[in-house]
Design a protein around this motif. Structure first.
Motif, PDB file in Angstrom:
ATOM      1  N   UNK A 279     -35.963   7.973  39.219  1.00  0.00           N
ATOM      2  CA  UNK A 279     -34.998   8.969  38.763  1.00  0.00           C
ATOM      3  C   UNK A 279     -34.562   8.746  37.338  1.00  0.00           C
ATOM      4  N   UNK A 280     -35.455   8.898  36.394  1.00  0.00           N
ATOM      5  CA  UNK A 280     -35.110   8.804  34.975  1.00  0.00           C
ATOM      6  C   UNK A 280     -36.052   9.744  34.233  1.00  0.00           C
TER       7      UNK A 280
ATOM      8  N   UNK B 251     -36.442  10.220  31.207  1.00  0.00           N
ATOM      9  CA  UNK B 251     -37.041   9.611  30.014  1.00  0.00           C
ATOM     10  C   UNK B 251     -38.351   8.901  30.346  1.00  0.00           C
ATOM     11  N   UNK B 252     -38.534   8.506  31.593  1.00  0.00           N
ATOM     12  CA  UNK B 252     -39.766   7.796  31.956  1.00  0.00           C
ATOM     13  C   UNK B 252     -40.995   8.707  31.929  1.00  0.00           C
TER      14      UNK B 252
ATOM     15  N   UNK C  69     -41.112   0.932  32.181  1.00  0.00           N
ATOM     16  CA  UNK C  69     -40.702   1.015  33.577  1.00  0.00           C
ATOM     17  C   UNK C  69     -41.742   0.362  34.492  1.00  0.00           C
TER      18      UNK C  69
ATOM     19  N   UNK D 259     -38.983  -2.883  33.736  1.00  0.00           N
ATOM     20  CA  UNK D 259     -37.807  -2.935  32.860  1.00  0.00           C
ATOM     21  C   UNK D 259     -37.073  -1.605  32.861  1.00  0.00           C
ATOM     22  N   UNK D 260     -35.945  -1.579  32.112  1.00  0.00           N
ATOM     23  CA  UNK D 260     -35.270  -0.302  31.855  1.00  0.00           C
ATOM     24  C   UNK D 260     -36.254   0.581  31.107  1.00  0.00           C
ATOM     25  N   UNK D 261     -36.209   1.873  31.387  1.00  0.00           N
ATOM     26  CA  UNK D 261     -37.165   2.773  30.743  1.00  0.00           C
ATOM     27  C   UNK D 261     -36.742   3.134  29.328  1.00  0.00           C
ATOM     28  N   UNK D 262     -36.741   2.157  28.451  1.00  0.00           N
ATOM     29  CA  UNK D 262     -36.355   2.442  27.064  1.00  0.00           C
ATOM     30  C   UNK D 262     -37.573   2.677  26.200  1.00  0.00           C
TER      31      UNK D 262
ATOM     32  N   UNK E  30     -25.856  18.298  27.614  1.00  0.00           N
ATOM     33  CA  UNK E  30     -25.354  17.456  28.702  1.00  0.00           C
ATOM     34  C   UNK E  30     -26.511  16.682  29.342  1.00  0.00           C
TER      35      UNK E  30
ATOM     36  N   UNK F 111     -27.058  12.670  29.732  1.00  0.00           N
ATOM     37  CA  UNK F 111     -27.249  11.989  31.023  1.00  0.00           C
ATOM     38  C   UNK F 111     -28.549  11.177  31.014  1.00  0.00           C
ATOM     39  N   UNK F 112     -29.595  11.746  30.418  1.00  0.00           N
ATOM     40  CA  UNK F 112     -30.914  11.135  30.523  1.00  0.00           C
ATOM     41  C   UNK F 112     -31.323  10.284  29.321  1.00  0.00           C
TER      42      UNK F 112
ATOM     43  N   UNK G 225     -32.053   7.328  26.952  1.00  0.00           N
ATOM     44  CA  UNK G 225     -32.276   5.909  27.269  1.00  0.00           C
ATOM     45  C   UNK G 225     -31.303   5.035  26.499  1.00  0.00           C
TER      46      UNK G 225
END
Lengths: 523, 175
Positions: free
Chosen positions: A270-271, A273-274, A283, A287-290, A438, A442-443, A445
């Motif tokens: 549920x991201x 950005x991924x 990801x 890791x965090x999806x940065x 918005x 929310x999304x 990274x």
């Protein structure tokens, strides 16, 4: 082949069909057939893509598939009474599926088998030209496979439209013990569902396309990064992978060639950005999806720092037919620099929503009205968002734009992954612009400042603008902020969020004016 | 991988006052043992933990970090980055309502308001009877048949307020 005296009936197992009761319909058909002593062979196929007719039940009558839909479980007994098992007419019948204009006018290359075959059956896949692309590739040198994909003109179908062959060539040329093939199945754009339909309806074609990519570049391990929102696709892919392994289409010795390719499904969480390729790789690494800085390109330093081909589902799924039928066959479809077909997805407030695979070049208006049949609500279509949440909102005056990457770029819009979301005249375009900011907030990274903070400031500025607090100044600030996002963001999320915002402001300025809004609210 | 850097060992003290039950603790340990050899194991581990325990308890974080040889901050960072991972125990059912544009075009804003009013909670909240946890989701890939929602991974399309009420009643009855 159906046994003597048995009736072949197809009820889709596609998630969209399940969402409107396909499982209940299938159960009712089995129960009703038992009650009447009729032998039925029930096949759970993918969706034909005529989604407004789901659950679309098809009956095989002497080799022709007759369509009935939408069939709710409560209507099953009536269908049996009318004699649908022998193709007799009923209020829900539409004649032969292949003769339906919506279906007949399409050019189904990538989606050739979706809805036609049983997605769980490797035998069915093989009987419908499956694995012919891989067979061809096994007899070719890696460089020749890459040259074939390059010559086809295939461009990445995920949204960025980068030439697939060029990407593969870079990975082929990179020196490394380990290379990877990664499929971006994180289809997060609203209005898009072609990846999902393909993975649920013809998972083997994706497995085959990725295997060919492995042969072409020397990669031996593949990952499909799938979003959690697609549980049916996960089941379909894992069952296809198991069947392919059992028949040596995947594994250490593909069809006795000595070539190796392994494939695994990994779930996102549920991201949005991924869906950006470098975030996706982060990801996959746990890791965090940065987002990563580019360069280095993933083709040279991708997953775990190794050369990596990362492509969208539809890009990989387009490869088998190119290898099977040749680059020229594929090249023949399309216009300008946009070659081949693009599976468009008609969504939102449209009467006949679904999947339309056509060659590039048709206009948006033809798609919306000739295929889509206008709005679902019956009201005029006022705005259309093309290319997902980062795509521009187009007014009626731009509906004659041809569906082509360059034509869309010329009007500051994008085709993206081919999602088309229609809105009727009740839409509040200021609310849509606000939502775009918005969503970005929310999304985001959080790696770059314009996206992380600019999106939140954007929501606030739009709130002040529509509240009429020194509106000209707020509009100037909003435009300036959008410029910062466009030029200062690290990736497409921050960089393209201004598309929906500015297009709403430019094409629908009245929606941002307080007195106009107040008058409209008053009716 | 053959040329991977030598394994760093990060000494971590697992919380002595952990509220994790013995059963939950052994579930987490089993999952880690089963999946730790996967490259990039953290997401598969967190998915498996959430599948077994229905959420990722706070006290599971140091344990997972220890087992996977990561820092607590790294694991916490990942758990909190992804919307899907729940940090609190949810109700008996989790309902995800799609907030994205295609559903908006078909009336999802009104559906959201209806859902919140019927459930008496906002997003991320759980109803007082413990039946439903409400979560937003950004696209379920059902964009031609919206508005859409998902209850425990089961998709529902064309959800009118009446259909919502029927689905809700059905979920409340089911255990």
């Amino acid at each position: 082949m159906s046994a003597a005296g048995s009736v072949k009936i197809f009820v889709p197992c596609d998630a969209a069909a399940l969402g409107v009761g396909a499982d209940e319909t299938a159960l009712a058909i089995t129960a009703e057939a038992n009650r009447r002593g009729i032998t039925v062979e029930l096949i759970r196929n993918g969706s034909r893509g005529l989604l407004w007719l789901e659950p679309l039940v098809e009956v095989d009558v002497a080799g022709t598939r007759m369509a009935y839909g939408p069939v709710q479980s409560s209507e099953v007994a009536g269908l049996f009474d009318a004699g649908f098992t022998t193709g007799k007419p009923h209020a829900l019948s539409h004649g032969a599926t292949q003769e339906l204009p919506y279906f007949k006018r399409q050019e189904r290359l990538t989606f050739a088998r979706v809805g036609l075959t049983d997605p769980r059956s490797l035998a069915d896949y093989l009987a419908h030209d499956g694995y012919r692309g891989l067979q061809a590739a096994l007899a070719m040198k890696p460089a020749d496979i890459v040259a074939c994909v390059t010559a086809s003109g295939l461009r990445g179908r995920g949204g960025a439209a980068f030439p697939t062959g060029i990407k593969w060539k870079t990975v082929l040329g990179a020196e490394s013990q380990q290379k990877y093939i990664v499929c971006n199945a994180d289809e997060g754009d609203s209005g898009t569902f072609s990846d999902r339909m393909l993975m649920e309806g013809d998972p083997f074609v994706l497995v085959e396309g990725m295997s060919i990519a492995g042969l072409a570049t020397g990669a031996t391990q593949g990952y499909i990064y799938l979003r959690w929102e697609y549980p049916q696709a996960k089941v379909a892919l894992e069952s296809a992978i198991a069947a392919a392994v059992a028949a040596d289409y995947l594994g250490a010795n593909i069809r006795g060639s000595g070539k190796s390719f392994q494939l695994e499904v990994r779930m996102g969480a549920g991201a949005y950005i991924c869906g950006e390729e470098t975030s996706l790789l982060e990801s996959l690494e746990g890791k965090r999806g940065q987002v990563r800085f580019k360069p280095p390109l993933p083709a040279l330093q991708g997953l775990f720092g190794k050369p990596t081909v990362i492509n969208n589902v539809i890009s990989f799924a387009s490869v088998p037919i190119i290898l099977d039928r040749g680059a020229e066959f594929y090249q023949h479809f399309g216009m300008g620099r946009s070659r081949g077909t693009l599976p468009m997805q008609l969504a939102g407030n449209v009467k006949h929503g679904g999947l339309v695979e056509i060659a590039f070049g048709m206009t948006l208006r033809e798609l919306l009205y000739d295929y889509g049949g206008g709005s679902y609500s019956g009201r005029p279509i006022r705005a259309v968002q093309v290319g997902g949440p980062l795509g521009a909102y187009l007014p009626e005056s731009q509906f004659d734009t041809p569906l082509d990457y360059e034509a869309f770029a010329a009007i500051k819009a994008m085709l993206g992954h081919g999602g088309i979301v229609a809105f009727d005249d009740r839409v509040d375009m200021a609310a849509q612009a606000r939502y775009a900011m918005e969503f970005c907030a929310i999304e985001s990274c959080g790696k770059c400042t314009p996206c992380r903070i600019g999106s939140t400031r954007g929501v606030e500025v739009i709130d002040r603008l529509i509240a009429g607090e020194n509106a000209p100044k707020q509009e100037a600030i909003l435009r300036d902020l959008c410029e910062t996002l466009t030029y200062g963001s690290l990736c497409a999320l921050g960089g393209l969020t201004p598309f929906p915002v500015i297009s709403a402001l430019n094409h629908f300025p009245e929606d941002f004016v307080k007195p106009v809004r107040a008058a409209r609210a008053a009716g | 991988m053959s040329d991977a850097a030598p394994r760093r060992v990060i000494p971590i003290k697992v919380e002595p006052l952990s509220t994790l039950s013995t059963a939950a603790r052994s579930t987490v340990l089993d999952i880690c043992a089963r999946l730790e050899s996967l490259p990039g194991a953290l997401l598969p581990v967190l998915h498996a933990v959430q599948e077994s325990l229905r959420y990722v308890p706070k006290d599971a974080v140091p344990l997972i970090a220890h087992e996977l040889n990561l820092s607590i901050a790294e694991v916490h960072g990942v758990v909190t980055f992804y919307h899907y991972f729940l940090q609190e125990r949810p109700g008996r059912h989790v309902m995800h309502i799609c907030r994205a544009e295609a559903c908006q075009a078909l009336g999802s804003v009104a559906l959201e308001a209806h859902a919140k009013a019927r459930l008496g909670v906002d997003y991320h909240g759980t109803t007082r009877d413990g039946a439903i946890t409400l979560e937003p989701v950004y696209c379920l890939g059902n964009c031609a048949l919206g508005p859409s929602l998902m209850i425990d991974q089961r998709l529902h399309g064309r959800v009118t307020p009446e259909r919502f009420d029927a689905l809700l009643a059905h979920s409340r009855e089911a255990t």
